[in-house]
Design a protein around this motif. Structure first.
Motif, PDB file in Angstrom:
ATOM      1  N   GLY A 155     -14.942  -9.461  -0.909  1.00  0.00           N
ATOM      2  CA  GLY A 155     -16.043  -9.903  -0.076  1.00  0.00           C
ATOM      3  C   GLY A 155     -15.658 -10.949   0.940  1.00  0.00           C
ATOM      4  N   LEU A 156     -14.378 -11.274   1.016  1.00  0.00           N
ATOM      5  CA  LEU A 156     -13.869 -12.273   1.950  1.00  0.00           C
ATOM      6  C   LEU A 156     -13.017 -11.589   3.019  1.00  0.00           C
ATOM      7  CD1 LEU A 156     -12.761 -14.932  -0.699  1.00  0.00           C
ATOM      8  CD2 LEU A 156     -14.959 -14.807   0.523  1.00  0.00           C
ATOM      9  N   LEU A 157     -12.599 -12.354   4.014  1.00  0.00           N
ATOM     10  CA  LEU A 157     -11.716 -11.809   5.050  1.00  0.00           C
ATOM     11  C   LEU A 157     -10.293 -11.758   4.498  1.00  0.00           C
ATOM     12  CD1 LEU A 157     -13.108 -13.629   8.209  1.00  0.00           C
ATOM     13  CD2 LEU A 157     -13.317 -11.197   7.646  1.00  0.00           C
ATOM     14  N   SER A 158     -10.011 -10.710   3.722  1.00  0.00           N
ATOM     15  CA  SER A 158      -8.729 -10.619   3.020  1.00  0.00           C
ATOM     16  C   SER A 158      -7.936  -9.361   3.358  1.00  0.00           C
ATOM     17  CB  SER A 158      -8.960 -10.688   1.510  1.00  0.00           C
ATOM     18  OG  SER A 158      -9.898  -9.711   1.095  1.00  0.00           O
ATOM     19  N   MET A 159      -8.411  -8.545   4.295  1.00  0.00           N
ATOM     20  CA  MET A 159      -7.656  -7.366   4.702  1.00  0.00           C
ATOM     21  C   MET A 159      -6.811  -7.705   5.920  1.00  0.00           C
ATOM     22  SD  MET A 159      -9.987  -3.980   4.089  1.00  0.00           S
ATOM     23  CE  MET A 159      -8.576  -3.018   3.510  1.00  0.00           C
ATOM     24  N   ALA A 160      -5.573  -7.219   5.911  1.00  0.00           N
ATOM     25  CA  ALA A 160      -4.666  -7.417   7.040  1.00  0.00           C
ATOM     26  C   ALA A 160      -4.759  -6.226   7.994  1.00  0.00           C
ATOM     27  CB  ALA A 160      -3.226  -7.587   6.551  1.00  0.00           C
ATOM     28  N   LYS A 161      -4.635  -6.508   9.271  1.00  0.00           N
ATOM     29  CA  LYS A 161      -4.632  -5.469  10.302  1.00  0.00           C
ATOM     30  C   LYS A 161      -3.194  -5.186  10.699  1.00  0.00           C
ATOM     31  CE  LYS A 161      -6.402  -4.594  15.008  1.00  0.00           C
ATOM     32  NZ  LYS A 161      -7.142  -5.216  16.148  1.00  0.00           N
ATOM     33  N   ILE A 162      -2.773  -3.922  10.587  1.00  0.00           N
ATOM     34  CA  ILE A 162      -1.428  -3.489  10.963  1.00  0.00           C
ATOM     35  C   ILE A 162      -1.561  -2.673  12.242  1.00  0.00           C
ATOM     36  CG2 ILE A 162       0.689  -2.380  10.160  1.00  0.00           C
ATOM     37  CD1 ILE A 162      -0.214  -4.571   8.284  1.00  0.00           C
ATOM     38  N   GLU A 163      -1.048  -3.201  13.359  1.00  0.00           N
ATOM     39  CA  GLU A 163      -1.287  -2.576  14.663  1.00  0.00           C
ATOM     40  C   GLU A 163       0.015  -2.366  15.428  1.00  0.00           C
ATOM     41  OE1 GLU A 163      -3.955  -3.261  18.736  1.00  0.00           O
ATOM     42  OE2 GLU A 163      -3.852  -4.822  17.189  1.00  0.00           O
ATOM     43  N   ALA A 164       0.167  -1.170  16.009  1.00  0.00           N
ATOM     44  CA  ALA A 164       1.319  -0.884  16.871  1.00  0.00           C
ATOM     45  C   ALA A 164       1.103  -1.556  18.226  1.00  0.00           C
ATOM     46  CB  ALA A 164       1.485   0.617  17.053  1.00  0.00           C
ATOM     47  N   ILE A 165       2.132  -2.206  18.735  1.00  0.00           N
ATOM     48  CA  ILE A 165       2.017  -2.908  20.018  1.00  0.00           C
ATOM     49  C   ILE A 165       2.836  -2.234  21.114  1.00  0.00           C
ATOM     50  CG2 ILE A 165       1.438  -5.128  18.987  1.00  0.00           C
ATOM     51  CD1 ILE A 165       4.373  -5.916  19.268  1.00  0.00           C
ATOM     52  N   ALA A 166       3.421  -1.081  20.777  1.00  0.00           N
ATOM     53  CA  ALA A 166       4.171  -0.313  21.786  1.00  0.00           C
ATOM     54  C   ALA A 166       4.155   1.150  21.374  1.00  0.00           C
ATOM     55  CB  ALA A 166       5.603  -0.816  21.903  1.00  0.00           C
ATOM     56  N   THR A 167       4.202   2.034  22.353  1.00  0.00           N
ATOM     57  CA  THR A 167       4.350   3.463  22.070  1.00  0.00           C
ATOM     58  C   THR A 167       5.839   3.707  21.875  1.00  0.00           C
ATOM     59  OG1 THR A 167       2.390   3.989  23.362  1.00  0.00           O
ATOM     60  CG2 THR A 167       3.921   5.788  22.911  1.00  0.00           C
ATOM     61  N   ALA A 168       6.262   3.472  20.653  1.00  0.00           N
ATOM     62  CA  ALA A 168       7.697   3.482  20.329  1.00  0.00           C
ATOM     63  C   ALA A 168       7.852   3.602  18.818  1.00  0.00           C
ATOM     64  CB  ALA A 168       8.356   2.207  20.842  1.00  0.00           C
ATOM     65  N   THR A 169       9.094   3.570  18.364  1.00  0.00           N
ATOM     66  CA  THR A 169       9.360   3.574  16.926  1.00  0.00           C
ATOM     67  C   THR A 169       8.851   2.272  16.317  1.00  0.00           C
ATOM     68  OG1 THR A 169      11.307   4.946  17.218  1.00  0.00           O
ATOM     69  CG2 THR A 169      11.155   3.695  15.183  1.00  0.00           C
ATOM     70  N   ALA A 170       8.101   2.392  15.209  1.00  0.00           N
ATOM     71  CA  ALA A 170       7.487   1.209  14.609  1.00  0.00           C
ATOM     72  C   ALA A 170       7.601   1.266  13.093  1.00  0.00           C
ATOM     73  CB  ALA A 170       6.024   1.124  15.020  1.00  0.00           C
ATOM     74  N   GLN A 171       7.608   0.084  12.488  1.00  0.00           N
ATOM     75  CA  GLN A 171       7.601   0.019  11.027  1.00  0.00           C
ATOM     76  C   GLN A 171       7.118  -1.343  10.562  1.00  0.00           C
ATOM     77  OE1 GLN A 171      10.965  -0.595   8.515  1.00  0.00           O
ATOM     78  NE2 GLN A 171      12.360  -1.004  10.227  1.00  0.00           N
ATOM     79  N   CYS A 172       6.586  -1.356   9.338  1.00  0.00           N
ATOM     80  CA  CYS A 172       6.215  -2.583   8.632  1.00  0.00           C
ATOM     81  C   CYS A 172       6.623  -2.364   7.192  1.00  0.00           C
ATOM     82  CB  CYS A 172       4.717  -2.837   8.743  1.00  0.00           C
ATOM     83  SG  CYS A 172       4.139  -4.288   7.824  1.00  0.00           S
ATOM     84  N   SER A 173       7.567  -3.151   6.687  1.00  0.00           N
ATOM     85  CA  SER A 173       8.109  -2.867   5.351  1.00  0.00           C
ATOM     86  C   SER A 173       8.594  -4.140   4.681  1.00  0.00           C
ATOM     87  CB  SER A 173       9.254  -1.855   5.434  1.00  0.00           C
ATOM     88  OG  SER A 173      10.348  -2.396   6.156  1.00  0.00           O
ATOM     89  N   ARG A 174       8.787  -4.043   3.373  1.00  0.00           N
ATOM     90  CA  ARG A 174       9.325  -5.162   2.596  1.00  0.00           C
ATOM     91  C   ARG A 174      10.158  -4.605   1.448  1.00  0.00           C
ATOM     92  NH1 ARG A 174       8.870 -10.540   1.736  1.00  0.00           N
ATOM     93  NH2 ARG A 174       9.073 -11.287  -0.417  1.00  0.00           N
ATOM     94  N   GLN A 175      11.252  -5.304   1.142  1.00  0.00           N
ATOM     95  CA  GLN A 175      12.144  -4.880   0.070  1.00  0.00           C
ATOM     96  C   GLN A 175      11.922  -5.704  -1.198  1.00  0.00           C
ATOM     97  OE1 GLN A 175      16.223  -4.997   1.453  1.00  0.00           O
ATOM     98  NE2 GLN A 175      15.914  -3.306   2.904  1.00  0.00           N
ATOM     99  N   ALA A 176      12.210  -5.063  -2.338  1.00  0.00           N
ATOM    100  CA  ALA A 176      12.147  -5.736  -3.637  1.00  0.00           C
ATOM    101  C   ALA A 176      13.090  -5.025  -4.589  1.00  0.00           C
ATOM    102  CB  ALA A 176      10.729  -5.738  -4.189  1.00  0.00           C
ATOM    103  N   THR A 177      13.491  -5.714  -5.644  1.00  0.00           N
ATOM    104  CA  THR A 177      14.450  -5.173  -6.611  1.00  0.00           C
ATOM    105  C   THR A 177      13.722  -4.588  -7.811  1.00  0.00           C
ATOM    106  OG1 THR A 177      16.094  -6.827  -5.957  1.00  0.00           O
ATOM    107  CG2 THR A 177      16.451  -5.703  -8.052  1.00  0.00           C
ATOM    108  N   ALA A 178      14.005  -3.321  -8.119  1.00  0.00           N
ATOM    109  CA  ALA A 178      13.338  -2.637  -9.228  1.00  0.00           C
ATOM    110  C   ALA A 178      13.662  -3.301 -10.554  1.00  0.00           C
ATOM    111  CB  ALA A 178      13.737  -1.169  -9.263  1.00  0.00           C
ATOM    112  N   THR A 179      12.650  -3.477 -11.388  1.00  0.00           N
ATOM    113  CA  THR A 179      12.836  -4.043 -12.731  1.00  0.00           C
ATOM    114  C   THR A 179      12.668  -2.993 -13.815  1.00  0.00           C
ATOM    115  OG1 THR A 179      10.498  -4.652 -12.808  1.00  0.00           O
ATOM    116  CG2 THR A 179      12.048  -6.320 -11.991  1.00  0.00           C
ATOM    117  N   ALA A 180      12.350  -1.743 -13.418  1.00  0.00           N
ATOM    118  CA  ALA A 180      12.165  -0.659 -14.380  1.00  0.00           C
ATOM    119  C   ALA A 180      12.518   0.655 -13.696  1.00  0.00           C
ATOM    120  CB  ALA A 180      10.723  -0.627 -14.880  1.00  0.00           C
ATOM    121  N   THR A 181      12.625   1.704 -14.474  1.00  0.00           N
ATOM    122  CA  THR A 181      12.980   3.018 -13.914  1.00  0.00           C
ATOM    123  C   THR A 181      11.752   3.766 -13.381  1.00  0.00           C
ATOM    124  OG1 THR A 181      12.843   3.992 -16.121  1.00  0.00           O
ATOM    125  CG2 THR A 181      15.009   3.239 -15.379  1.00  0.00           C
ATOM    126  N   ALA A 182      10.575   3.211 -13.596  1.00  0.00           N
ATOM    127  CA  ALA A 182       9.350   3.741 -12.977  1.00  0.00           C
ATOM    128  C   ALA A 182       8.653   2.585 -12.282  1.00  0.00           C
ATOM    129  CB  ALA A 182       8.436   4.368 -14.020  1.00  0.00           C
TER     130      ALA A 182
END
Length: 416
Positions: free
Chosen positions: A115-142
């Motif tokens: 119920g709060l302003l807690s959603m993030a807006k992901i917006e492309a700023i160019a007509t080009a290749t784009a990505q938004c990503s983050r890495q993390a280390t797996a702690t399990a096989t699933a």
């Protein structure tokens, strides 16, 4: 009813739930959030759930609140969850912590599940290749990547999500989602699905159950995966998480991994001993499967050890009822193929009448019983030791201090 009384707010009578002759002496109603005996819950952390208004809230440590469907606002029961480890996703500070290319991220851009302003807006700023990503280390096989998403500029704009194994250079699961219908289309891998949370928000789950080893570097993508984008296209996201359990409730992560301990509900002490018949009994349960793939408990009545216990559980594909006395298995019953919910199940036991297992829609199973274990507590959704928690919703648990016949058992599960 026709007199205007709120029957749904009352504890059901023996007749209403099909128990013969004697009303339940122990009754846990997960839809109303009531228990007629004290139920202690051990969990040394907060835990999130949807409340009756459909808003995401957090219960304090040691509290097991009733879960609600955020779309229908209907109660779904007590959720007993296993321990889960959440990888560091910086889940509430996307703009500062998720690397981007030709993307701008605006935190607090739309109203979220809380119920709060807690959603993030992901917006492309160019007509080009784009990505938004983050890495993390797996702690399990699933590992299960879950993100709650909402349409921005269009039903198919900024709508691709996925997981890449950096260590093995493998696309694990990638998919797109139609923000209007929730339909998921796979680009690589399989198994992704969506659940309607209401107000245009979808919970997108991307399971990575193969191709992952402990220590692998995983890369999670939001909205764009390094493919062509259109400037100005955008979508909203909130609560991204990666955990080692299916259907794990959201837990925020910041600068490190988070491990939330298991729920351990217990009915013991006078609440148990004053209501328990040491010679015989019947238990009725109505539950909704939690999606766990290994054995998980519906209820166990034990002496705090595995030596003496009555155990009712899912195996991953079946429902089983086992009775152990002084470390020896004295009864074991199985109903095959009944482990998907909602499930109505009843068990009864006595030396004179034996043990019996009934699941709604399946043939009953029975066996003789030489002895009844001496027990000291009931554990809804778990057992004497952590590790096999149900992970689903318990709508009803009713114990009656009398054994029941086959006909009574059938009426019991049919009426629940």
């Amino acid at each position: 009813d026709t007199t205007g009384r709120w029957i749904s707010a009352m504890l059901p009578s023996a007749e209403a739930i099909g128990l013969p002759n004697v009303a339940p002496t122990i009754l846990v109603n997960g839809l109303l959030g009531t228990s007629n005996v004290p139920m202690l819950v051990t969990r040394a952390s907060t835990k999130g759930r949807f409340n009756r208004l459909g808003l995401w809230v957090y219960d304090a440590a040691g509290v097991l609140g009733v879960n609600y469907d955020p779309k229908t606002k209907r109660a779904t029961g007590y959720r007993v969850d296993p321990a889960a480890t959440y990888l560091d996703m910086q889940s509430e500070a996307i703009a500062a912590n998720w690397p981007t290319s030709n993307i701008t991220v605006t935190d607090g851009a739309a109203v979220g599940l809380d119920g709060l302003l807690s959603m993030a807006k992901i917006e492309a700023i160019a007509t080009a290749t784009a990505q938004c990503s983050r890495q993390a280390t797996a702690t399990a096989t699933a590992q299960y990547f879950v993100v709650r998403v909402k349409k921005g500029s269009g039903s198919s704009a900024a709508n691709i999500y996925g997981v890449y194994n950096v260590t093995t250079a493998q696309n694990l699961v990638f998919c797109s989602i139609d923000y209007d219908t929730g339909a998921v289309s796979h680009i690589a891998g399989s198994g992704a699905s969506s659940v309607d949370l209401g107000n245009g928000v979808w919970e997108l789950t991307i399971p990575c159950t193969s191709g992952v080893s402990v220590g692998n570097i995983l890369q999670m993508y939001l909205c764009y995966i390094g493919s062509a984008s259109v400037s100005g296209d955008f979508a909203y996201i909130t609560q991204p998480q990666v955990s080692d359990k299916p259907r794990a409730p959201y837990d925020p992560t910041a600068a490190s991994n988070v491990t939330r301990p298991a729920d351990v509900p217990v009915i013991s002490g006078p609440g148990f001993t004053d209501n328990w018949n040491t010679r015989e009994g019947t238990i009725l349960m109505r539950v909704r499967d939690g999606g766990q793939t290994s054995a998980r408990l519906l209820v166990e009545i034990n002496d705090t050890t595995p030596d003496n216990r009555l155990s009712l559980y899912f195996t991953g594909s079946d429902v089983q009822f086992n009775i152990d006395v002084a470390t020896a298995r004295v009864a074991g019953l199985t109903v095959t193929g009944a482990a998907t919910g909602p499930v109505v199940v009843a068990v009864t036991w006595s030396v004179a009448g034996g043990a019996r297992l009934a699941v709604k829609g399946y043939a009953q199973q029975s066996t003789t019983l030489a002895a009844v274990p001496v027990v000291t507590q009931i554990q809804p959704g778990t057992l004497f030791a952590t590790g096999n928690e149900f992970g689903g919703d318990i709508e009803l648990l009713a114990y009656s201090p009398v054994a029941t016949t086959a006909a009574e058992m059938q009426a019991l599960v049919n009426n629940a």
